[in-house]
Design a protein around this motif. Structure first.
Motif, PDB file in Angstrom:
ATOM      1  N   MET A   1       0.852  -1.177   0.000  1.00  0.00           N
ATOM      2  CA  MET A   1       0.000   0.000   0.000  1.00  0.00           C
ATOM      3  C   MET A   1       0.895   1.236   0.000  1.00  0.00           C
ATOM      4  SD  MET A   1      -2.893   1.153   2.749  1.00  0.00           S
ATOM      5  CE  MET A   1      -4.238   0.181   2.148  1.00  0.00           C
ATOM      6  N   SER A   2       0.633   2.141  -0.894  1.00  0.00           N
ATOM      7  CA  SER A   2       1.459   3.329  -1.004  1.00  0.00           C
ATOM      8  C   SER A   2       1.123   4.335   0.094  1.00  0.00           C
ATOM      9  CB  SER A   2       1.270   3.973  -2.374  1.00  0.00           C
ATOM     10  OG  SER A   2      -0.013   4.556  -2.469  1.00  0.00           O
ATOM     11  N   LEU A   3       1.996   5.312   0.261  1.00  0.00           N
ATOM     12  CA  LEU A   3       1.780   6.360   1.253  1.00  0.00           C
ATOM     13  C   LEU A   3       0.529   7.166   0.917  1.00  0.00           C
ATOM     14  CD1 LEU A   3       2.900   7.769   3.752  1.00  0.00           C
ATOM     15  CD2 LEU A   3       4.184   9.246   2.245  1.00  0.00           C
ATOM     16  N   ASN A   4       0.297   7.413  -0.391  1.00  0.00           N
ATOM     17  CA  ASN A   4      -0.875   8.151  -0.843  1.00  0.00           C
ATOM     18  C   ASN A   4      -2.151   7.437  -0.396  1.00  0.00           C
ATOM     19  OD1 ASN A   4      -2.271  10.185  -2.356  1.00  0.00           O
ATOM     20  ND2 ASN A   4      -2.612   8.664  -3.939  1.00  0.00           N
ATOM     21  N   ASN A   5      -2.222   6.122  -0.603  1.00  0.00           N
ATOM     22  CA  ASN A   5      -3.406   5.363  -0.211  1.00  0.00           C
ATOM     23  C   ASN A   5      -3.565   5.314   1.303  1.00  0.00           C
ATOM     24  OD1 ASN A   5      -4.011   4.856  -2.869  1.00  0.00           O
ATOM     25  ND2 ASN A   5      -2.987   2.878  -2.900  1.00  0.00           N
ATOM     26  N   SER A   6      -2.464   5.266   2.034  1.00  0.00           N
ATOM     27  CA  SER A   6      -2.534   5.223   3.489  1.00  0.00           C
ATOM     28  C   SER A   6      -3.119   6.513   4.062  1.00  0.00           C
ATOM     29  CB  SER A   6      -1.144   4.998   4.080  1.00  0.00           C
ATOM     30  OG  SER A   6      -0.616   3.780   3.660  1.00  0.00           O
ATOM     31  N   ILE A   7      -2.693   7.651   3.530  1.00  0.00           N
ATOM     32  CA  ILE A   7      -3.200   8.939   4.016  1.00  0.00           C
ATOM     33  C   ILE A   7      -4.685   9.080   3.684  1.00  0.00           C
ATOM     34  CG2 ILE A   7      -3.034  11.443   3.735  1.00  0.00           C
ATOM     35  CD1 ILE A   7      -0.017  10.999   3.255  1.00  0.00           C
ATOM     36  N   LEU A   8      -5.070   8.727   2.457  1.00  0.00           N
ATOM     37  CA  LEU A   8      -6.480   8.819   2.065  1.00  0.00           C
ATOM     38  C   LEU A   8      -7.327   7.848   2.881  1.00  0.00           C
ATOM     39  CD1 LEU A   8      -6.175   9.175  -1.800  1.00  0.00           C
ATOM     40  CD2 LEU A   8      -6.640  10.957  -0.127  1.00  0.00           C
ATOM     41  N   ASN A   9      -6.803   6.660   3.160  1.00  0.00           N
ATOM     42  CA  ASN A   9      -7.530   5.679   3.961  1.00  0.00           C
ATOM     43  C   ASN A   9      -7.724   6.195   5.385  1.00  0.00           C
ATOM     44  OD1 ASN A   9      -8.785   3.333   4.710  1.00  0.00           O
ATOM     45  ND2 ASN A   9      -6.908   2.192   4.978  1.00  0.00           N
TER      46      ASN A   9
ATOM     47  N   GLU B   1     -12.296   7.920  -0.343  1.00  0.00           N
ATOM     48  CA  GLU B   1     -12.269   6.766  -1.232  1.00  0.00           C
ATOM     49  C   GLU B   1     -12.098   7.131  -2.702  1.00  0.00           C
ATOM     50  OE1 GLU B   1     -15.861   4.699  -0.324  1.00  0.00           O
ATOM     51  OE2 GLU B   1     -15.249   4.260   1.734  1.00  0.00           O
ATOM     52  N   ASP B   2     -11.966   8.388  -3.028  1.00  0.00           N
ATOM     53  CA  ASP B   2     -11.821   8.823  -4.419  1.00  0.00           C
ATOM     54  C   ASP B   2     -10.426   8.457  -4.924  1.00  0.00           C
ATOM     55  OD1 ASP B   2     -11.857  10.077  -6.872  1.00  0.00           O
ATOM     56  OD2 ASP B   2     -12.821  11.891  -6.114  1.00  0.00           O
ATOM     57  N   ARG B   3     -10.340   7.625  -5.962  1.00  0.00           N
ATOM     58  CA  ARG B   3      -9.064   7.156  -6.500  1.00  0.00           C
ATOM     59  C   ARG B   3      -8.344   8.224  -7.321  1.00  0.00           C
ATOM     60  NH1 ARG B   3      -7.905   2.686  -3.835  1.00  0.00           N
ATOM     61  NH2 ARG B   3      -9.583   1.175  -3.853  1.00  0.00           N
ATOM     62  N   ASN B   4      -9.024   9.292  -7.708  1.00  0.00           N
ATOM     63  CA  ASN B   4      -8.428  10.333  -8.542  1.00  0.00           C
ATOM     64  C   ASN B   4      -7.674  11.385  -7.737  1.00  0.00           C
ATOM     65  OD1 ASN B   4      -9.507   9.224 -10.962  1.00  0.00           O
ATOM     66  ND2 ASN B   4     -11.487  10.079 -10.409  1.00  0.00           N
ATOM     67  N   ILE B   5      -7.779  11.351  -6.418  1.00  0.00           N
ATOM     68  CA  ILE B   5      -7.088  12.312  -5.559  1.00  0.00           C
ATOM     69  C   ILE B   5      -5.691  11.785  -5.245  1.00  0.00           C
ATOM     70  CG2 ILE B   5      -7.067  13.427  -3.307  1.00  0.00           C
ATOM     71  CD1 ILE B   5     -10.093  13.485  -3.412  1.00  0.00           C
ATOM     72  N   LYS B   6      -4.690  12.619  -5.490  1.00  0.00           N
ATOM     73  CA  LYS B   6      -3.301  12.283  -5.212  1.00  0.00           C
ATOM     74  C   LYS B   6      -2.770  13.237  -4.147  1.00  0.00           C
ATOM     75  CE  LYS B   6      -3.316   9.347  -8.586  1.00  0.00           C
ATOM     76  NZ  LYS B   6      -4.248   8.313  -8.257  1.00  0.00           N
ATOM     77  N   VAL B   7      -2.266  12.689  -3.045  1.00  0.00           N
ATOM     78  CA  VAL B   7      -1.731  13.497  -1.954  1.00  0.00           C
ATOM     79  C   VAL B   7      -0.325  13.959  -2.319  1.00  0.00           C
ATOM     80  CG1 VAL B   7      -1.027  13.495   0.457  1.00  0.00           C
ATOM     81  CG2 VAL B   7      -3.117  12.325  -0.228  1.00  0.00           C
ATOM     82  N   LEU B   8      -0.069  15.260  -2.188  1.00  0.00           N
ATOM     83  CA  LEU B   8       1.245  15.822  -2.475  1.00  0.00           C
ATOM     84  C   LEU B   8       2.100  15.913  -1.225  1.00  0.00           C
ATOM     85  CD1 LEU B   8       0.044  18.625  -4.890  1.00  0.00           C
ATOM     86  CD2 LEU B   8       0.874  16.353  -5.483  1.00  0.00           C
ATOM     87  N   ASN B   9       1.557  16.478  -0.154  1.00  0.00           N
ATOM     88  CA  ASN B   9       2.255  16.509   1.131  1.00  0.00           C
ATOM     89  C   ASN B   9       1.280  16.838   2.253  1.00  0.00           C
ATOM     90  OD1 ASN B   9       1.858  19.230   0.672  1.00  0.00           O
ATOM     91  ND2 ASN B   9       3.857  19.840   1.414  1.00  0.00           N
ATOM     92  N   VAL B  10       1.742  16.596   3.480  1.00  0.00           N
ATOM     93  CA  VAL B  10       0.949  16.872   4.680  1.00  0.00           C
ATOM     94  C   VAL B  10       1.815  17.699   5.614  1.00  0.00           C
ATOM     95  CG1 VAL B  10      -0.274  15.856   6.634  1.00  0.00           C
ATOM     96  CG2 VAL B  10      -0.268  14.675   4.446  1.00  0.00           C
ATOM     97  N   GLU B  11       1.230  18.764   6.163  1.00  0.00           N
ATOM     98  CA  GLU B  11       1.978  19.613   7.082  1.00  0.00           C
ATOM     99  C   GLU B  11       1.130  19.931   8.306  1.00  0.00           C
ATOM    100  OE1 GLU B  11       2.950  23.121   4.891  1.00  0.00           O
ATOM    101  OE2 GLU B  11       0.913  23.871   4.899  1.00  0.00           O
ATOM    102  N   THR B  12       1.800  20.185   9.411  1.00  0.00           N
ATOM    103  CA  THR B  12       1.139  20.576  10.643  1.00  0.00           C
ATOM    104  C   THR B  12       1.343  22.074  10.829  1.00  0.00           C
ATOM    105  OG1 THR B  12       1.645  18.423  11.594  1.00  0.00           O
ATOM    106  CG2 THR B  12       0.996  20.167  13.118  1.00  0.00           C
TER     107      THR B  12
END
Length: 117
Positions: free
Chosen positions: A1-9, A14-25
């Motif tokens: 499972m990729s990092l992108n899928n882990s963050i979305l999960n 559940e939208d497969r067309n969304i790609k995570v670029l980065n996460v910041e606090t």
């Protein structure tokens, strides 16, 4: 499972067309929040207005979405939605997702979370 899928999960998306670029606090009004930067794009074969196959990609438009909170922490998403242009009827339209209704920034899960309280 990729990092992108882990963050979305984790966020319940559940939208497969969304790609995570980065996460910041970040901090906003003395409150910690997690901001997820993502993009939404998918291929479009025909124009939604006229039905011709003359659609080309036409940049992105950023939207600011408020996501449901987890463990008391606030989550937000800066989503860059793909824009499309039809050279036949000269109209533009954007990519859509089931996270929100059109022209709204509160996600459906956040609205249902608010109704529970």
């Amino acid at each position: 499972m990729s990092l992108n899928n882990s963050i979305l999960n984790l966020l319940g998306i559940e939208d497969r067309n969304i790609k995570v670029l980065n996460v910041e606090t970040t901090s906003k009004n003395n409150e910690q929040l997690k901001v997820t930067h993502a993009s939404l794009s998918y291929p479009v074969a025909r124009c939604k207005n006229c039905g011709f196959e003359t659609v080309v990609k036409n940049g992105f438009r950023k939207t600011h979405l408020r996501l449901a909170s987890l463990n008391g922490m606030r989550y937000e998403m800066i989503l860059a939605k793909q824009r499309y242009y039809c050279s036949n009827c000269q109209t533009t339209f954007g990519a859509t997702t089931d996270l929100t209704k059109p022209n709204q920034t509160l996600t459906r899960k956040l609205k249902s979370q608010i109704m529970l309280f």
